[in-house]
Design a protein around this motif. Structure first.
Motif, mmCIF file in Angstrom:
data_model
loop_
_atom_site.group_PDB
_atom_site.id
_atom_site.type_symbol
_atom_site.label_atom_id
_atom_site.label_comp_id
_atom_site.label_asym_id
_atom_site.label_seq_id
_atom_site.Cartn_x
_atom_site.Cartn_y
_atom_site.Cartn_z
ATOM 1 N N PRO A 113 0.823 -1.210 0.000
ATOM 2 C CA PRO A 113 0.000 0.000 0.000
ATOM 3 C C PRO A 113 0.853 1.255 0.000
ATOM 4 O O PRO A 113 1.932 1.284 0.581
ATOM 5 N N LEU A 114 0.380 2.313 -0.682
ATOM 6 C CA LEU A 114 1.041 3.616 -0.655
ATOM 7 C C LEU A 114 0.070 4.630 -0.069
ATOM 8 O O LEU A 114 -1.141 4.462 -0.152
ATOM 9 N N SER A 115 0.614 5.690 0.502
ATOM 10 C CA SER A 115 -0.268 6.778 0.901
ATOM 11 C C SER A 115 -0.610 7.596 -0.339
ATOM 12 O O SER A 115 0.032 7.466 -1.377
ATOM 13 N N LEU A 153 4.094 -4.677 -11.151
ATOM 14 C CA LEU A 153 3.246 -5.291 -12.175
ATOM 15 C C LEU A 153 1.965 -4.515 -12.388
ATOM 16 O O LEU A 153 1.453 -4.436 -13.491
ATOM 17 N N GLU A 154 1.405 -3.971 -11.315
ATOM 18 C CA GLU A 154 0.072 -3.379 -11.436
ATOM 19 C C GLU A 154 -0.070 -2.262 -10.410
ATOM 20 O O GLU A 154 0.476 -2.347 -9.307
ATOM 21 N N VAL A 155 -0.766 -1.200 -10.777
ATOM 22 C CA VAL A 155 -1.041 -0.102 -9.866
ATOM 23 C C VAL A 155 -2.546 0.051 -9.757
ATOM 24 O O VAL A 155 -3.252 0.010 -10.761
ATOM 25 N N LEU A 165 -4.716 3.106 -2.870
ATOM 26 C CA LEU A 165 -3.540 3.163 -3.729
ATOM 27 C C LEU A 165 -2.586 2.027 -3.359
ATOM 28 O O LEU A 165 -2.063 1.983 -2.252
ATOM 29 N N THR A 166 -2.429 1.085 -4.275
ATOM 30 C CA THR A 166 -1.630 -0.100 -3.975
ATOM 31 C C THR A 166 -0.764 -0.452 -5.174
ATOM 32 O O THR A 166 -1.213 -0.369 -6.310
ATOM 33 N N LEU A 167 0.472 -0.825 -4.897
ATOM 34 C CA LEU A 167 1.340 -1.348 -5.942
ATOM 35 C C LEU A 167 1.409 -2.852 -5.790
ATOM 36 O O LEU A 167 1.505 -3.364 -4.671
ATOM 37 N N TYR A 168 1.309 -3.576 -6.901
ATOM 38 C CA TYR A 168 1.513 -5.024 -6.874
ATOM 39 C C TYR A 168 2.898 -5.304 -7.409
ATOM 40 O O TYR A 168 3.188 -5.035 -8.568
ATOM 41 N N VAL A 169 3.752 -5.811 -6.518
ATOM 42 C CA VAL A 169 5.167 -5.935 -6.824
ATOM 43 C C VAL A 169 5.538 -7.406 -6.937
ATOM 44 O O VAL A 169 5.226 -8.201 -6.041
ATOM 45 N N THR A 178 -1.119 0.683 9.309
ATOM 46 C CA THR A 178 -2.481 0.283 9.679
ATOM 47 C C THR A 178 -3.380 0.207 8.461
ATOM 48 O O THR A 178 -4.381 -0.514 8.466
ATOM 49 N N VAL A 179 -3.029 0.963 7.386
ATOM 50 C CA VAL A 179 -3.818 0.896 6.157
ATOM 51 C C VAL A 179 -3.737 -0.501 5.562
ATOM 52 O O VAL A 179 -4.669 -1.002 4.953
ATOM 53 N N TRP A 180 -2.632 -1.138 5.788
ATOM 54 C CA TRP A 180 -2.386 -2.486 5.269
ATOM 55 C C TRP A 180 -3.435 -3.459 5.792
ATOM 56 O O TRP A 180 -3.690 -3.548 6.986
ATOM 57 N N ARG A 181 -4.084 -4.166 4.876
ATOM 58 C CA ARG A 181 -5.225 -4.971 5.285
ATOM 59 C C ARG A 181 -4.833 -6.297 5.933
ATOM 60 O O ARG A 181 -5.678 -7.028 6.425
#
Lengths: 174, 83, 115
Positions: free
Chosen positions: A92-94, A117-119, A124-128, A169-172
């Motif tokens: 996750p990104l802020s 790989l995906e935004v 707002l999340t990056l898939y790395v 904490t944003v991280w699920r």
């Protein structure tokens, strides 16, 4: 301000391409740069601000990660089997502007064994994709450090505030 | 030393070419071709150093640009048609 | 002295590009190959271009521009191909660990079929 920086950068590239800093090249480059910036400016969102000291810090950390990355991948090429443990990890990104996300995603693609790989927006999340994922927290830490450095170097005030509020904490927690 | 570097680059382009031929998927071929383009730019620069001329540098610049456009076009193709 | 420096830079850069080639040839799955094909050559070409900028008179600006182009475009190109390959059918993606993206893609497909 952002527009002036862009016009100057485009003109510099134009003169580099001609590799001859004559008055004619300077003028034609300026005209082209103004037209291009005016044309593409309509889609722009978020302001890019450059804080020199933080920008140097970001560049330094990025270069360090780049060299480390090259050595890690080179070592992996020579001794493949025991070092490959691939996975796709959501990070996750802020909240920050498209330009900043692009910068962070590009930087991640050049750091050790990671590839964006995906935004996704909201959240707002990056898939790395990671080459060696035995240390997921280490991976998240690298991404987080890059993000904090990038936002403090180039983010506008909104992005900076988002950075303070945001935490892991944003991280699920999958 | 320049000749040794040229030899290393030739070996590298051989590796990339083998990957282009054996695939197995289109995406593998595209990234191998991308690597081949980077190798070509390096080879042009090495050749320029060897001959001490700046004549070929425009070519290196254009090849670097075209490589990116080609890779992107290939990626769009995979996205539409499948690998 | 300058010649030695140029030689060392050129050899190091070419070595990195060769390592990338070997990695692309040796690695077992697509994404591992992409890791090899995007990082090492970028640094390799940067080293070769620095050597060129030192050695060639009058070509410094163009060489540095070429290096900058590859530096900026290589990660974007890798991202495009990786993203397309994940969506395409018929590409074997082998993962040892978790796959957070799979869940997201399935959510997307559900949303599409509900419309």
């Amino acid at each position: 301000m952002t527009r002036v920086v862009r016009v100057v950068l485009l003109t510099a590239i134009w003169i580099l391409l001609w590799s001859d800093p004559s008055i004619a090249n300077l003028l034609s480059g300026l005209v082209l740069a103004v037209v291009v910036v005016a044309w593409f400016d309509r889609r722009r969102q978020g302001n890019v601000i450059i804080r020199p000291i933080a920008a140097v810090k970001f560049a330094g950390y990025f270069l360090y990660q780049l060299i480390a990355s090259t050595l890690v991948v080179a070592r992996t090429v020579i001794t493949p089997r025991d070092r490959i443990n691939t996975a796709i990890v959501a990070v996750p990104l802020s909240g920050c502007s498209d330009a900043l996300v692009t910068l962070i995603a590009d930087a991640i693609s050049l750091t050790p064994g990671t590839l964006t790989l995906e935004v996704r927006r909201e959240p707002l999340t990056l898939y790395v994709h990671a080459l060696d994922v035995r240390d997921i927290n280490g991976l998240r830490h690298v991404v987080r450090t890059l993000e904090v450095l990038a936002v403090t170097a180039f983010g506008d005030d909104d992005a900076l505030e988002g950075l303070v509020v945001d935490d892991t904490t944003v991280w699920r927690g999958r | 030393m320049i000749v040794a570097a040229a030899l290393l680059l030739a070996l590298a382009s051989f590796c990339f070419m083998v990957r282009v031929v054996i695939g197995p998927s289109l995406a593998d071929r595209i990234i191998a071709l991308d690597g081949l383009v980077v190798t070509a730019v390096a080879a042009i620069v090495v050749n320029s150093i060897w001959r001490r001329t700046d004549l070929f540098l425009d070519v290196a610049l254009v090849v670097a640009f075209i490589g990116f456009v080609g890779t992107t076009a290939g990626a769009r193709f995979i996205e539409r048609r499948g690998g | 002295m300058v010649d030695v420096l140029v030689g060392v830079l050129v050899i190091a850069g070419s070595m990195l590009i060769l390592l990338a080639g070997i990695g692309v040839l040796r690695f077992a799955d697509l994404y591992a190959r992409m890791h090899a094909a995007t990082k090492a050559p970028t640094v390799g070409i940067a080293l070769v271009c620095i050597a060129g900028a030192i050695a060639i008179d009058g070509g410094t600006d163009k060489i540095l521009l070429a290096a900058a182009i590859i530096f900026v475009t290589a990660p974007s190109a890798a991202h495009f191909v990786g993203r397309a390959a994940y969506r395409a059918e018929g590409i074997d993606i082998h993962l040892d660990g978790p796959d957070d993206l799979r869940e997201l893609m399935e959510d997307d497909e559900d949303a599409a079929s509900n419309d």
